[in-house]
Design an enzyme around this catalytic site. Sequence first.
Site: not given
Ligand code: F6P
Length: 325
Positions: A105, A129, A131, A166, A174, A190
């Site tokens: 990423g 990634t 994200d 609920r 992300g 949603a």
């Molecule tokens: O960049 C991918 C990601 O999954 C993000 O969405 C998230 O903020 C981060 O990595 C979490 O990282 P880790 O697995 O190191 O806690």
Amino acid sequence: MRKINCIGVLTSGGDAPGMNAAIRAVTRSAIANGFRVKAIYRGYEGLINGEIREFCTEDVSNIIQRGGTILKTARSRDFETTEGRQRAYENMCANEIDALIVIGGNGSLTGARIFAEEFDVPCIGLPGTIDNDLNGTDSTIGYDTTLNTIMECVDKIRDTATSHERIFFVEVMGRDAGFLAQNSAIAAGAEAAIIPEDSTGANQLEQFIGRGIRKSKNSSIVIVSESPKCGALYYADRVKQEYPEYDVRVSILGHLQRGGSPSAGDRILASRLGVGAINALLEGQRNVMVGIKNDEVVYVPFSNAIKSDKPVKKELIDVLAELSI
Ligand code: F6P
């Protein structure tokens, strides 16, 4: 320009479904074009520590369907230092690696850009990634699978939301980007998404409540992009305080979003990008990310790819708003 005989490949940063398909594509395409391939384990850490071994085509058999990365991955602090990168370069030379393919990423490609400039090493990046926050490519490896995973989770959560009448706040990953939240909200039907890119985000909850969530529906689901301060818990607390009559729950999906077998879309994307990376080297490209834009393989300079301003289309925000009445 130095002749390339041997290509190193590594995965770095958060794992993403489809990384294995990319490793397979890079390895097989490289070998098909007469290159040797060296697999580097644990991302840049493995380059610094010399965790490297030669791959043949069989080493990447039976991995296209597997999530995670067979090469392991890491977020290397050492690679952020000049000394760390110097050691990485020395290991590259010692292992006769002439060019590097980095699957990762934003942070990983930033590392590749610095390394490439510092040591004049040909580096090619592949966007890996969940994200989807890299510029110059319509999608990143792992994004489609994660989107589907979130959608399936929200479908299940909706059963409880509907049965108990609920409001659910579902927090998704992300990092600083809202692609997963916005598009999973549309896909799962949603009622709202709260994402960092939408400047009206702070008011969204008021608008959402103002629309009278309970007037026409007996349950609601709000997808919230992860955020250190304003995640799902924050919004759920606000609603609980202001509207104590609502039955509110929070579900933080966490790392289950990142695992699992890659979707067909991610496998095809990773395969095309892996072949694209080898073609890029054959064409003399250096220090670019390979992406796919409008169904065409494109080369994006690292500096453009890592800019943190990939927009979430306004149209997507409008689609969700219009369909969630
Ligand atoms: O960049 C991918 C990601 O999954 C993000 O969405 C998230 O903020 C981060 O990595 C979490 O990282 P880790 O697995 O190191 O806690």
